[in-house]
Design a protein around this motif. Structure first.
Motif, short mmCIF file in Angstrom:
data_model
loop_
_atom_site.label_atom_id
_atom_site.label_comp_id
_atom_site.label_asym_id
_atom_site.label_seq_id
_atom_site.Cartn_x
_atom_site.Cartn_y
_atom_site.Cartn_z
N ILE A 104 4.57 -15.28 -51.03
CA ILE A 104 3.86 -15.62 -52.15
C ILE A 104 3.11 -14.32 -52.83
O ILE A 104 3.19 -14.27 -53.89
N ALA A 105 2.65 -13.63 -51.97
CA ALA A 105 1.94 -12.45 -52.66
C ALA A 105 3.11 -11.47 -53.16
O ALA A 105 2.75 -11.06 -54.08
N ALA A 106 4.07 -11.32 -52.55
CA ALA A 106 5.27 -10.42 -53.19
C ALA A 106 5.81 -10.73 -54.18
O ALA A 106 6.19 -9.99 -55.28
N THR A 107 5.74 -12.26 -54.68
CA THR A 107 6.11 -12.47 -55.98
C THR A 107 5.16 -12.38 -56.82
O THR A 107 5.55 -11.99 -58.10
N THR A 108 3.73 -12.59 -56.79
CA THR A 108 2.90 -12.15 -57.62
C THR A 108 3.09 -10.94 -58.08
O THR A 108 2.82 -10.37 -59.23
N VAL A 109 2.96 -9.98 -57.09
CA VAL A 109 3.15 -8.60 -57.32
C VAL A 109 4.31 -8.21 -58.23
O VAL A 109 4.27 -7.29 -59.10
N ALA A 110 5.68 -8.68 -57.75
CA ALA A 110 6.64 -8.31 -58.69
C ALA A 110 6.63 -8.85 -59.94
O ALA A 110 7.00 -8.02 -60.90
N ILE A 111 6.13 -10.14 -60.14
CA ILE A 111 5.97 -10.87 -61.71
C ILE A 111 5.10 -9.94 -62.47
O ILE A 111 5.41 -9.74 -63.61
N GLU A 112 3.79 -9.78 -61.66
CA GLU A 112 2.84 -8.97 -62.55
C GLU A 112 3.25 -7.64 -62.93
O GLU A 112 2.79 -7.06 -63.94
N ARG A 113 3.83 -6.92 -62.20
CA ARG A 113 4.09 -5.60 -62.43
C ARG A 113 5.11 -5.40 -63.56
O ARG A 113 4.82 -4.64 -64.59
N VAL A 114 6.09 -6.54 -63.72
CA VAL A 114 6.89 -6.50 -65.05
C VAL A 114 6.09 -7.04 -66.33
O VAL A 114 6.14 -6.50 -67.49
N VAL A 115 5.50 -8.26 -65.96
CA VAL A 115 4.51 -8.72 -67.24
C VAL A 115 3.51 -7.70 -67.59
O VAL A 115 3.18 -7.65 -68.94
N LEU A 116 2.76 -6.97 -66.82
CA LEU A 116 1.73 -6.04 -67.21
C LEU A 116 2.47 -4.90 -68.10
O LEU A 116 1.88 -4.55 -69.23
N ARG A 117 3.59 -4.37 -67.61
CA ARG A 117 4.38 -3.56 -68.68
C ARG A 117 4.55 -4.02 -69.80
O ARG A 117 4.41 -3.25 -70.91
N HIS A 118 5.07 -4.97 -69.84
CA HIS A 118 5.61 -5.63 -71.14
C HIS A 118 4.35 -5.99 -71.98
O HIS A 118 4.25 -5.68 -73.26
N MET A 119 3.26 -6.38 -71.37
CA MET A 119 2.04 -6.67 -72.14
C MET A 119 1.50 -5.24 -72.64
O MET A 119 0.79 -5.30 -73.81
N HIS A 120 1.40 -4.27 -71.94
CA HIS A 120 0.92 -3.08 -72.53
C HIS A 120 1.96 -2.61 -73.91
O HIS A 120 1.70 -2.07 -74.72
N ASP A 121 3.26 -2.58 -73.45
CA ASP A 121 4.24 -2.47 -74.55
C ASP A 121 4.03 -3.07 -75.69
O ASP A 121 4.12 -2.92 -76.87
#
Length: 182
Positions: A104-121
């Motif tokens: 559960i935790a690893a899923t959130t980390v993986a998704i948020e890593r990508v989402v945060l990069r995209h949101m900053h872009d």
């Protein structure tokens, strides 16, 4: 971070900000479905995570509502990928919820890593062009970062990160890429 990574195929009369709001709205729907499914299975597999999952789910519902309001304001329909994001999110949430706390935790980390990069872009690309989209994104980034950071504490040393991070990260990238182009 370079804003040049942000590319989209826009419809007639559609702006980049419109497309970003549509794709992010669909992504938040997927996140709601992930957390709902994880929460259901966590009752048996990781009951100590229920409060955190409830908190994250409430945030994602709020994010989805913010993007939906922005779409209404722009008189735009939701993204074509909305239902697929929900279905994929539910399947991912169920699978990782069954696997327990580390998954559960690893899923959130993986998704948020990508989402945060995209949101900053997205913020960088829309700065000075679409203030409403930038404001919506900025309101959400801090909570997404908190989800990432808190989940990273739970996933350290579980082994799930090595399996989930590349699969879920690549899947999240693909969903965003498709949403921006279809």
């Amino acid at each position: 971070m370079m804003a040049t990574r942000l590319a989209a195929r826009l419809g007639a009369g559609e702006t980049l900000g419109d497309r970003v709001m549509k794709v992010d709205h669909a992504g938040e729907h997927g996140a709601v479905c992930i957390y709902r499914a994880q929460r259901w299975f966590a009752r048996w597999r990781a009951p100590e995570m229920l409060d955190e999952l409830d908190e994250f789910l409430a945030h994602e519902r709020d994010h989805r509502a913010r993007f939906a309001a922005e779409l209404r304001h722009r008189n735009r329909r939701r993204c074509r990928s909305y239902l697929w994001c929900g279905l994929g999110g539910f399947v991912l949430g169920a699978a990782t919820g069954l696997a327990g706390r580390g998954a559960i935790a690893a899923t959130t980390v993986a998704i948020e890593r990508v989402v945060l990069r995209h949101m900053h872009d997205q913020i960088a690309a829309l700065e000075g062009v679409d203030p409403a989209a930038v404001a919506a994104l900025r309101e959400i980034v801090a909570e997404e970062q908190a989800h990432h950071d808190r989940s990273a504490e739970h996933s350290t040393g579980t082994g799930w990160s090595r399996l989930i991070d590349p699969l879920v990260g690549a899947s999240t990238e693909t969903v965003i890429w498709l949403g921006m182009r279809l």
